[in-house]
Design an enzyme around this catalytic site. Structure first.
Site, short mmCIF file in Angstrom:
data_model
loop_
_atom_site.label_atom_id
_atom_site.label_comp_id
_atom_site.label_asym_id
_atom_site.label_seq_id
_atom_site.Cartn_x
_atom_site.Cartn_y
_atom_site.Cartn_z
CG HIS A 206 -15.14 76.14 34.88
ND1 HIS A 206 -15.29 76.31 33.52
CD2 HIS A 206 -14.57 74.92 35.05
CE1 HIS A 206 -14.83 75.22 32.90
NE2 HIS A 206 -14.39 74.36 33.81
CB CYS A 244 -11.08 74.61 32.94
SG CYS A 244 -11.70 73.29 31.88
CG HIS A 271 -11.73 71.53 35.77
ND1 HIS A 271 -12.95 72.04 35.37
CD2 HIS A 271 -11.88 71.20 37.07
CE1 HIS A 271 -13.79 72.02 36.39
NE2 HIS A 271 -13.17 71.52 37.44
CG ASP A 316 -13.04 69.20 32.88
OD1 ASP A 316 -14.10 68.68 33.16
OD2 ASP A 316 -12.91 70.43 32.75
CG HIS A 317 -15.39 67.32 29.56
ND1 HIS A 317 -15.80 68.28 28.69
CD2 HIS A 317 -15.92 67.64 30.76
CE1 HIS A 317 -16.55 69.17 29.34
NE2 HIS A 317 -16.63 68.80 30.58
CE1 TYR A 330 -17.08 65.75 34.37
CE2 TYR A 330 -18.75 66.40 32.78
CZ TYR A 330 -17.73 66.73 33.66
OH TYR A 330 -17.36 68.05 33.82
C1 CS2 Z 1 -16.67 71.44 32.82
C2 CS2 Z 1 -17.91 72.21 33.30
O1 CS2 Z 1 -16.89 72.23 30.66
C3 CS2 Z 1 -16.11 72.06 31.58
O2 CS2 Z 1 -14.94 72.31 31.50
O3 CS2 Z 1 -15.66 71.36 33.75
O4 CS2 Z 1 -18.97 71.35 33.32
C4 CS2 Z 1 -17.74 72.81 34.66
O5 CS2 Z 1 -17.86 71.80 35.58
C5 CS2 Z 1 -18.71 73.88 35.07
O6 CS2 Z 1 -18.94 74.77 34.06
C6 CS2 Z 1 -18.18 74.65 36.27
O7 CS2 Z 1 -19.10 75.52 36.79
MN MN Z 2 -13.60 72.33 33.25
#
Ligand code: CS2
Ligand code: MN
Length: 356
Positions: A206, A244, A271, A316-317, A330
């Site tokens: 990530h 991401c 993500h 993602d968020h 979340y």
């Molecule tokens: C999330 C993180 O911040 C993000 O983008 O997706 O919480 C993610 O799950 C972790 O850092 C992955 O190890």
């Molecule tokens: Mn992420």
């Protein structure tokens, strides 16, 4: 591509039955939360979790995250024991059909924000980051603030063991450079990738969130060059990436479409989220819709179709909307809306509307 949703296990207020009702959903992404970082995830626990998920008619093929012990990132002699444990965890996960393991290599902190409840004009709450606020802040103060405003929910990735003695941890990282941190990542990958090949489990690193140094700590997963260096360090498709959009996308210099094209067979997990960049190193999260933020989700989805992406994607968020309370970023509603939007983009792209 397979659409998945992050679920925090039985403690999650959001239930598997609710997740099952999201249109187009394939499965959930989860983890074992009660085994200390660095220890082996016992096979029985993993098997039980899989059973629970499958009983709800959902698949469990992606783990997020198997966190990497700080000793591995620091390159301490004790790392070999933790790497051995990591390998055993991968073997155990493969036995129940896990295909992708998401992880990150951020020192001390997982993601960082300065406000967990920033109110947008529409009344929703989102996560906010302002580098100016961090600059003169004691890290311990930030942790205090975050914990105070997390609504009593544990923050994913902020393991208590790392945060309980921050000063000591920061001291250990005192002389850490990006070069040394990268060497330690390479060492870790060289050890675990043969196990992943044997077990057919893809690793997906990530990106750093945000993708720049925070509190003076080194960061090595920030941009195209970093991803290139990591994917070249061990040349196996099992040494892969989590793309991401919201992490990489807070730096406008990051060309996500180019990354998708060039790293295609290394992207195992996506993500999808959007952020609004307010100025340099200052942003807040938004709804997934392209027009809500600075990231063009349509272009991302189109590029994923162009590389015939058949891995996993999750929203993602999201924002907190409709009076929902829960783990910051979340909630159920806005992430489900994110999936509805991804479904819409997919259908339009697949049915061949004019995508130019
Ligand atoms: C999330 C993180 O911040 C993000 O983008 O997706 O919480 C993610 O799950 C972790 O850092 C992955 O190890
Ligand atoms: Mn992420």
């Amino acid at each position: 591509m397979k659409i998945v949703f992050r679920w925090f296990g039985s403690d999650d207020r959001i239930t598997l039955d609710q997740i099952k009702q999201i249109p187009g959903i394939y499965g959930v992404v989860s983890a074992i939360y009660d085994v200390p970082v660095g220890e082996v995830w016992p096979f029985d626990k993993i098997k039980r979790l899989k059973k629970q998920i499958e009983n709800s008619g959902l698949k469990f093929e992606v783990v997020e995250s198997v966190n990497v012990h700080e000793d591995i990132k620091l390159g301490l002699p004790s790392r070999d024991r933790y790497i051995q444990n990591y390998k055993t965890t991968i073997e155990n996960l493969s036995k129940i059909g896990i295909k992708v393991v998401c992880y990150n290599f951020m020192p001390v902190f997982d993601w960082t924000r300065t406000d967990l409840n920033f109110k947008l004009e529409d009344g929703s709450n989102v996560l906010f980051y302002d580098d100016d606020k961090i600059k003169n802040l004691d890290p311990a103060r930030l942790v205090e603030e975050m914990e105070k405003h997390s609504g009593g929910f544990s923050l994913p990735g902020w393991e208590p063991y790392r945060l309980k003695d921050l000063k000591k941890l920061f001291d250990l990282y005192k002389d850490m450079t990006e070069e040394r941190l990268f060497k330690n990542l390479k060492y870790f990958l060289e050890q675990i990738i043969p196990t992943c090949e044997k077990c057919d489990v893809n690793m997906a690193i990530h990106p750093d969130d945000p993708p720049w140094s925070v509190f003076g700590l080194p960061r090595i997963v920030k941009n195209y060059d970093d991803l290139k260096r990591i994917t070249d360090a061990v040349k196996s498709k099992y040494n892969g990436i989590t793309l991401c959009t919201g992490s990489l996308g807070t730096n406008p210099k990051n060309d996500l479409v180019r990354m998708i094209k060039d790293f295609k067979e290394r992207i195992h997990f996506v993500h999808a989220r959007n952020v609004k960049i307010l100025s340099e190193k200052k942003f807040h999260e938004t709804a997934h819709l392209s027009s809500s933020g600075s990231i063009d989700l349509f272009k991302i989805m189109k590029s994923l179709h162009e590389i015939n992406f058949d891995g996993y994607i999750r929203p993602d968020h999201g924002r907190m909307i409709w009076n929902e309370t829960g783990r910051p970023g979340y909630g159920l509603y806005d992430r489900a809306l994110g999936i509805a939007y991804i479904n819409g983009l997919n259908e339009a792209i697949e049915k061949g509307c004019d995508t130019n």
